[in-house]
Scaffold this motif. Structure first.
Motif, PDB file in Angstrom:
ATOM      1  N   GLU A  15      -5.636  -5.165  -0.118  1.00 29.38           N
ATOM      2  CA  GLU A  15      -4.319  -6.199  -0.639  1.00 29.38           C
ATOM      3  C   GLU A  15      -4.135  -5.512  -2.979  1.00 29.38           C
ATOM      4  O   GLU A  15      -3.122  -5.043  -3.000  1.00 29.38           O
ATOM      5  N   TYR A  16      -4.512  -5.844  -3.571  1.00 26.10           N
ATOM      6  CA  TYR A  16      -4.648  -6.074  -4.409  1.00 26.10           C
ATOM      7  C   TYR A  16      -4.441  -4.217  -5.098  1.00 26.10           C
ATOM      8  O   TYR A  16      -3.791  -4.110  -6.160  1.00 26.10           O
ATOM      9  N   ILE A  17      -5.332  -2.925  -4.198  1.00 28.12           N
ATOM     10  CA  ILE A  17      -5.355  -1.780  -4.533  1.00 28.12           C
ATOM     11  C   ILE A  17      -4.008  -2.019  -4.217  1.00 28.12           C
ATOM     12  O   ILE A  17      -3.641  -0.159  -5.537  1.00 28.12           O
ATOM     13  N   LEU A  18      -4.089  -1.834  -3.241  1.00 28.54           N
ATOM     14  CA  LEU A  18      -2.210  -1.856  -2.501  1.00 28.54           C
ATOM     15  C   LEU A  18      -0.910  -1.487  -4.003  1.00 28.54           C
ATOM     16  O   LEU A  18      -0.211  -0.751  -4.058  1.00 28.54           O
ATOM     17  N   GLU A  19      -1.142  -2.476  -4.524  1.00 31.14           N
ATOM     18  CA  GLU A  19      -0.333  -2.995  -5.460  1.00 31.14           C
ATOM     19  C   GLU A  19      -0.113  -2.410  -6.534  1.00 31.14           C
ATOM     20  O   GLU A  19       0.800  -1.936  -7.176  1.00 31.14           O
ATOM     21  N   GLU A  20      -1.289  -2.261  -7.347  1.00 27.75           N
ATOM     22  CA  GLU A  20      -1.857  -1.308  -8.767  1.00 27.75           C
ATOM     23  C   GLU A  20      -1.456   0.128  -7.949  1.00 27.75           C
ATOM     24  O   GLU A  20      -0.785   0.665  -8.804  1.00 27.75           O
ATOM     25  N   ASP A  47      -6.706   0.278   5.306  1.00 32.62           N
ATOM     26  CA  ASP A  47      -6.280  -0.641   4.981  1.00 32.62           C
ATOM     27  C   ASP A  47      -7.329  -1.924   6.185  1.00 32.62           C
ATOM     28  O   ASP A  47      -6.736  -2.160   6.693  1.00 32.62           O
ATOM     29  N   GLY A  48      -8.009  -1.829   4.971  1.00 30.90           N
ATOM     30  CA  GLY A  48      -9.614  -3.248   4.618  1.00 30.90           C
ATOM     31  C   GLY A  48     -10.862  -3.341   6.339  1.00 30.90           C
ATOM     32  O   GLY A  48     -11.047  -3.849   6.222  1.00 30.90           O
ATOM     33  N   ALA A  49     -10.549  -1.585   6.388  1.00 36.67           N
ATOM     34  CA  ALA A  49     -11.827  -1.753   7.248  1.00 36.67           C
ATOM     35  C   ALA A  49     -12.858  -0.913   6.846  1.00 36.67           C
ATOM     36  O   ALA A  49     -13.987  -1.253   7.084  1.00 36.67           O
ATOM     37  N   LYS A  50     -12.892  -0.805   5.685  1.00 31.86           N
ATOM     38  CA  LYS A  50     -13.970  -0.370   4.426  1.00 31.86           C
ATOM     39  C   LYS A  50     -13.746  -1.090   3.125  1.00 31.86           C
ATOM     40  O   LYS A  50     -13.247  -1.239   2.461  1.00 31.86           O
TER      41      LYS A  50
END
Length: 86
Positions: A15-20, A47-50
């Motif tokens: 989620e942080y990566i997506l925001e950045e 998507d948080g799977a890895k």
């Protein structure tokens, strides 16, 4: 009496990566280039799977001007928070 403090909620590192990425107007292809990973691998991260790998922490840190430990610590804090919810 000792009280251990825990965050009310921790958020997954993706989620942080997506925001950045949104702030930088980056797409998955940009992130794949920085991480040296395939689009399929990056999709799994987004998507948080890895999870991020150690080298990913360093590469994100270099690309975004953050300490590589920041990303590792986010991931670790979220994992620990999730385990505490069980």
């Amino acid at each position: 009496m000792t009280t251990e403090r825990q965050p009310a909620e921790a958020f997954p590192v993706h989620e942080y990566i997506l925001e950045e990425m949104a702030e930088r107007k980056w797409g998955a292809m940009d992130l794949a280039g920085v991480l040296g990973r395939s689009l399929e691998q990056v999709a799994g991260i987004l998507d948080g799977a890895k999870p991020l790998l150690a080298r990913d922490d360093e590469r994100l840190g270099n690309a975004w001007g953050t300490n590589p430990a920041f990303w590792l610590n986010l991931q670790r804090a979220y994992r620990m928070w999730k385990q505490a919810q069980l």
